[in-house]
Design an enzyme around this catalytic site. Sequence first.
Site, PDB file in Angstrom:
ATOM      1  N   HIS A  78      41.756  37.705  37.643  1.00 20.18           N
ATOM      2  CA  HIS A  78      42.776  38.247  36.731  1.00 20.18           C
ATOM      3  C   HIS A  78      44.191  38.124  37.282  1.00 20.18           C
ATOM      4  O   HIS A  78      45.151  38.330  36.548  1.00 20.18           O
ATOM      5  CB  HIS A  78      42.445  39.699  36.350  1.00 20.18           C
ATOM      6  CG  HIS A  78      42.637  40.708  37.437  1.00 20.18           C
ATOM      7  ND1 HIS A  78      42.527  42.056  37.194  1.00 20.18           N
ATOM      8  CD2 HIS A  78      42.922  40.591  38.764  1.00 20.18           C
ATOM      9  CE1 HIS A  78      42.738  42.730  38.320  1.00 20.18           C
ATOM     10  NE2 HIS A  78      42.970  41.860  39.278  1.00 20.18           N
ATOM     11  N   GLY A 121      41.661  32.384  55.677  1.00 22.42           N
ATOM     12  CA  GLY A 121      41.842  31.185  54.874  1.00 22.42           C
ATOM     13  C   GLY A 121      42.473  31.461  53.535  1.00 22.42           C
ATOM     14  O   GLY A 121      42.866  32.587  53.218  1.00 22.42           O
ATOM     15  N   ASP A 122      42.546  30.421  52.730  1.00 25.72           N
ATOM     16  CA  ASP A 122      43.185  30.437  51.423  1.00 25.72           C
ATOM     17  C   ASP A 122      42.196  29.882  50.412  1.00 25.72           C
ATOM     18  O   ASP A 122      41.780  28.721  50.522  1.00 25.72           O
ATOM     19  CB  ASP A 122      44.453  29.582  51.478  1.00 25.72           C
ATOM     20  CG  ASP A 122      45.163  29.454  50.136  1.00 25.72           C
ATOM     21  OD1 ASP A 122      44.704  30.067  49.152  1.00 25.72           O
ATOM     22  OD2 ASP A 122      46.175  28.738  50.070  1.00 25.72           O
ATOM     23  N   PHE A 123      41.793  30.700  49.433  1.00 26.51           N
ATOM     24  CA  PHE A 123      40.774  30.235  48.488  1.00 26.51           C
ATOM     25  C   PHE A 123      41.260  29.108  47.584  1.00 26.51           C
ATOM     26  O   PHE A 123      40.471  28.491  46.892  1.00 26.51           O
ATOM     27  CB  PHE A 123      40.188  31.386  47.666  1.00 26.51           C
ATOM     28  CG  PHE A 123      41.178  32.351  47.060  1.00 26.51           C
ATOM     29  CD1 PHE A 123      42.192  31.931  46.229  1.00 26.51           C
ATOM     30  CD2 PHE A 123      41.060  33.719  47.320  1.00 26.51           C
ATOM     31  CE1 PHE A 123      43.071  32.829  45.656  1.00 26.51           C
ATOM     32  CE2 PHE A 123      41.945  34.621  46.759  1.00 26.51           C
ATOM     33  CZ  PHE A 123      42.961  34.181  45.920  1.00 26.51           C
TER      34      PHE A 123
END
Length: 335
Positions: free
Chosen positions: A245, A226-228
């Site tokens: 960061h 997935g993609d956060f």
Amino acid sequence: MTNTAEDAYRHILTESIAFLYPAALRAAALLEVAEHLAGGPRDVAELAGLTGASGPYLRRLLRLLASHGTFREDEDGRFHLTPQADLLRADAPRSLRAAVLLVTEESWWQSAADLAEAVRRGEPAFDRRVGKPFFAHLAEHPEHGALFDAGMAAYSAGEIGYIVEGYDFPDSGVMVDVGGGRGGLLLAALRARPGLRGILLEQEQVLAGNVLPELGADDRWTLHPGDFFSAVPAGDLYTVKNILHDWSDDQCVRILENCRRAMNPGARLLAIDAVIPPGNDPDFGKAIDILMLLLLPGGERTRSEFERIFERAGFRITRVIPTPGTVSMIEAVPA
């Protein structure tokens, strides 16, 4: 610190060529010098034959490295491993070989040459030098993506013990490692807490190299491609290690908001990053911050800067726990 005009002169003169040391580390890693010394000291002629290098040139390379404590030359002209040099071996405990090769990769060097332009423009040098954003470049060049994953895993390996020992990971529930790479931190936490279960959220191509099968208990962990930036799975503890960061404040808020929305009641979030201290003393985070400036839209942050993005995302920081390494652990709960 420089105390006199002569000290200042020598300091700038020396530091202006300090980039040659990481260049020498890269060369030694590529030539696998440390591997050839694992069985004992060798002279330059032996090493040249084993590495396929020029003997006179190899001696000069190793002489510089030995002056920094990386390798040691004895009175008979034989070179020995030192604890620093041993870290260049691929199979050494806490090996930094992949990390050295990552940070000295050509596009990173080239980006560093554009530091003044990056500061002038207020945008990453990498985008201008390579022609596309950093992570887009990795996606288009799988060999670079693999080096990035290996290098980040090498950096992470040296910090994971400090994190697991320094934080009270829960004995039960679900830990979600957000952007957790190959899963080194999640693996260590699951080993330390036999009642804990885990989810590794990462891109599919990164998950292919995950280390979680080493746990020997496949029912305790799940891979979640997935993609956060889109969504994260439900959990009780969220770890976000060396992720914030990379991204701008607005992007960090989006990641954190997705975590907050998915949290089970009573859940916590643990962000793991450098926290820049006040004052003028040298700090590893200040150097890494310049690396971030070159490559990505993010950067290392002070505690107050973390507090601002966490508050925007609906969190309250409860404590900041330093480690003996280069990172701190920032614990937060929904406000």
